[in-house]
Design a protein around this motif. Structure first.
Motif, PDB file in Angstrom:
ATOM      1  N   LEU A   5      24.218  45.375  35.577  1.00 31.41           N
ATOM      2  CA  LEU A   5      25.321  44.817  35.244  1.00 31.41           C
ATOM      3  C   LEU A   5      25.336  43.299  35.413  1.00 31.41           C
ATOM      4  O   LEU A   5      24.881  42.644  36.318  1.00 31.41           O
ATOM      5  CB  LEU A   5      26.557  45.195  36.069  1.00 31.41           C
ATOM      6  CG  LEU A   5      26.752  46.740  36.159  1.00 31.41           C
ATOM      7  CD1 LEU A   5      27.792  47.047  37.291  1.00 31.41           C
ATOM      8  CD2 LEU A   5      27.214  47.275  34.677  1.00 31.41           C
ATOM      9  N   VAL A   6      25.498  42.532  34.403  1.00 33.64           N
ATOM     10  CA  VAL A   6      25.209  41.002  34.364  1.00 33.64           C
ATOM     11  C   VAL A   6      26.926  40.412  34.200  1.00 33.64           C
ATOM     12  O   VAL A   6      27.342  40.385  33.096  1.00 33.64           O
ATOM     13  CB  VAL A   6      24.450  40.348  33.267  1.00 33.64           C
ATOM     14  CG1 VAL A   6      24.295  38.915  33.239  1.00 33.64           C
ATOM     15  CG2 VAL A   6      23.141  41.211  33.127  1.00 33.64           C
ATOM     16  N   ASP A   7      27.331  39.910  35.148  1.00 31.64           N
ATOM     17  CA  ASP A   7      28.627  38.969  35.453  1.00 31.64           C
ATOM     18  C   ASP A   7      29.684  39.960  34.760  1.00 31.64           C
ATOM     19  O   ASP A   7      30.527  39.305  34.048  1.00 31.64           O
ATOM     20  CB  ASP A   7      28.475  37.725  34.750  1.00 31.64           C
ATOM     21  CG  ASP A   7      29.224  36.795  35.649  1.00 31.64           C
ATOM     22  OD1 ASP A   7      29.391  36.884  36.784  1.00 31.64           O
ATOM     23  OD2 ASP A   7      29.922  35.718  35.226  1.00 31.64           O
ATOM     24  N   GLY A   8      29.632  41.146  35.299  1.00 31.72           N
ATOM     25  CA  GLY A   8      30.910  41.994  34.730  1.00 31.72           C
ATOM     26  C   GLY A   8      30.613  43.388  35.459  1.00 31.72           C
ATOM     27  O   GLY A   8      29.858  43.628  36.071  1.00 31.72           O
ATOM     28  N   GLY A   9      31.553  44.238  34.911  1.00 29.12           N
ATOM     29  CA  GLY A   9      31.164  45.746  35.549  1.00 29.12           C
ATOM     30  C   GLY A   9      32.172  46.136  36.539  1.00 29.12           C
ATOM     31  O   GLY A   9      32.307  47.281  36.880  1.00 29.12           O
ATOM     32  N   LEU A  10      32.853  45.216  37.271  1.00 27.75           N
ATOM     33  CA  LEU A  10      33.553  45.493  38.485  1.00 27.75           C
ATOM     34  C   LEU A  10      35.085  45.349  38.155  1.00 27.75           C
ATOM     35  O   LEU A  10      35.688  44.634  37.228  1.00 27.75           O
ATOM     36  CB  LEU A  10      33.411  44.460  39.712  1.00 27.75           C
ATOM     37  CG  LEU A  10      31.973  44.284  40.181  1.00 27.75           C
ATOM     38  CD1 LEU A  10      31.855  43.249  41.120  1.00 27.75           C
ATOM     39  CD2 LEU A  10      31.215  45.427  40.282  1.00 27.75           C
ATOM     40  N   PRO A  11      35.887  46.409  38.672  1.00 25.31           N
ATOM     41  CA  PRO A  11      37.440  46.344  38.292  1.00 25.31           C
ATOM     42  C   PRO A  11      38.007  45.045  38.657  1.00 25.31           C
ATOM     43  O   PRO A  11      37.725  44.353  39.706  1.00 25.31           O
ATOM     44  CB  PRO A  11      37.989  47.323  39.265  1.00 25.31           C
ATOM     45  CG  PRO A  11      37.007  48.584  39.752  1.00 25.31           C
ATOM     46  CD  PRO A  11      35.197  47.339  39.523  1.00 25.31           C
ATOM     47  N   LEU A  12      38.802  44.493  37.976  1.00 23.50           N
ATOM     48  CA  LEU A  12      39.387  43.215  38.065  1.00 23.50           C
ATOM     49  C   LEU A  12      41.035  43.393  38.564  1.00 23.50           C
ATOM     50  O   LEU A  12      41.653  44.207  37.727  1.00 23.50           O
ATOM     51  CB  LEU A  12      39.497  42.618  36.781  1.00 23.50           C
ATOM     52  CG  LEU A  12      37.994  42.050  36.294  1.00 23.50           C
ATOM     53  CD1 LEU A  12      38.085  41.374  34.810  1.00 23.50           C
ATOM     54  CD2 LEU A  12      37.366  41.293  37.303  1.00 23.50           C
TER      55      LEU A  12
END
Length: 292
Positions: free
Chosen positions: A122-129
Motif C-alpha cells: 500500500l503506497v500512501d493509501g489504503g487506511l480508513p479515513l
C-alpha cells in the motif's frame, strides 16, 4: 523498461487499457490514484529487477480506459484487478500494489480473493479515513484533491500548456523529472486547441465519494487480511506540505498499537513524489523484498 507496451485486456462489460513494463516472468499488478493512469508506475517499474513484468491498468474512466463503461466504484475496480490477476497470473500468485485510491482498490482485491496474490504494498493509501457525519463529500473532494480535480473541467490550448499546469503544482514542480512528464503527456487528449485530461470527472467523483463512505469496509479488509502486506506513507500531502494524506493518528491506529500492518515512513517524499520521484527506488525495493 520505461516505454510500456499498451494492451487491451478483457474485464466485465469491456476492456481495460493496461500498460506493461518489462518482459520478465514474475508478474506484478498495480492500481493508480483517483485522477491518474497506469503511467504513474513508470518510475517504480524502471527500478524493478529484470525478471519482473509490471502490469498497470488504466482504471475505468481514466486513461485508455476512459470509455469503458461503469458502474464505477472501488468494488468494481477491485473485481477488475482480480480478473486481470487471474488472466495474467496463469494460476500463479501475482504481486499487488496500489497508490492513493489505488491502494484501497488493491486492498479490496486482496480481501476478495487472497489466493490470487502473494503480497500487497500500500503506497500512501489504503487506511480508513475519518469523515464527519453528514459531511459534504464533494466539498471534501474539492478541498482535498485541489488542482488534480480542478483540471478535469478545463481545456488547454496545447500539450505544453497542459504540462505547464502540472509543473506549477507545488507537490510536483520543484521535483520535476522525465517520469512526471511522461505521466502528464500520457493523460492528455482532445482536439487541437482544446486539449484535456483523459480522466472522466463523473468517475472520479463517484469513486471519491465511495472511498470516503467505506471506512468500515476497509477496516474489515485490514483486520482480516491474509496476504503479507506493507504500508509506505509520505510525510507530506497532496500539495507538497503538511498534513500528509495519511495523518499520524490514522497510521498509528492501524500500524502502531495493533501491529497488524507493518509501515514505513518514506522520508523526503510527498503524496506524488513517493511514486514519481526518487522515492520510487524505495517503493520498488520494498515491493520486491516483501515477498521474503
Amino acid at each position: 523498461m520505461n516505454q510500456p507496451d499498451e494492451l487491451d485486456l478483457p474485464v466485465e462489460g469491456g476492456t481495460l487499457r493496461v500498460l506493461r513494463f518489462g518482459r520478465g516472468p514474475r508478474i506484478a499488478l498495480a492500481a493508480h490514484g483517483i485522477t491518474g493512469s497506469g503511467m504513474a508506475f513508470r518510475a517504480m517499474a524502471a527500478r524493478l529487477p529484470e525478471e519482473w513484468s509490471l502490469f498497470a491498468p488504466d482504471l475505468r474512466g481514466r486513461g485508455g480506459s476512459a470509455g469503458t463503461p461503469g458502474p464505477y466504484g472501488l468494488e468494481r475496480h477491485a473485481k477488475d484487478l482480480c480478473r486481470l490477476a487471474e488472466d495474467l497470473g496463469a494460476g500463479g500468485p501475482v504481486a499487488l500494489t496500489g497508490h492513493s485510491m489505488g491502494a484501497y482498490v488493491a486492498l479490496r482485491a486482496a480481501a476478495r480473493q487472497p489466493g490470487l496474490f502473494d503480497r500487497l504494498l500500500l503506497v500512501d493509501g489504503g487506511l480508513p479515513l475519518p469523515v464527519p457525519p453528514g459531511a459534504d463529500l464533494d466539498a471534501i473532494l474539492d478541498d482535498t484533491l485541489g488542482p488534480a480535480l480542478a483540471r478535469l473541467g478545463r481545456t488547454y490550448e496545447t500539450d505544453v500548456a497542459y504540462v505547464d499546469f502540472f509543473r506549477a503544482h507545488p507537490a510536483l514542480g520543484p521535483y520535476w523529472n522525465a517520469d512526471m512528464e511522461a505521466y502528464v503527456r500520457y493523460d492528455v487528449t482532445g482536439p487541437r486547441g482544446a486539449r484535456r485530461s483523459k480522466a472522466r470527472e463523473e468517475a472520479v467523483r463517484h469513486d471519491g465519494r465511495d472511498l470516503l463512505t467505506s471506512a468500515d469496509l476497509f477496516a474489515a479488509d485490514l483486520t482480516g487480511l491474509r496476504v503479507p502486506a506493507l504500508l509506505l506513507h509520505a510525510p507530506l500531502g497532496l500539495l507538497g506540505q503538511e498534513p500528509p494524506m495519511l495523518q499520524a493518528s490514522v497510521v498509528e491506529r492501524w500500524t502502531g498499537r495493533s501491529g497488524s500492518l507493518p509501515a514505513e515512513l518514506t522520508e523526503g517524499s510527498n503524496h506524488y513524489t513517493i511514486l514519481l520521484g526518487t522515492a520510487a527506488r524505495t517503493v520498488a525495493d520494498r515491493f520486491v523484498g516483501l515477498g521474503g
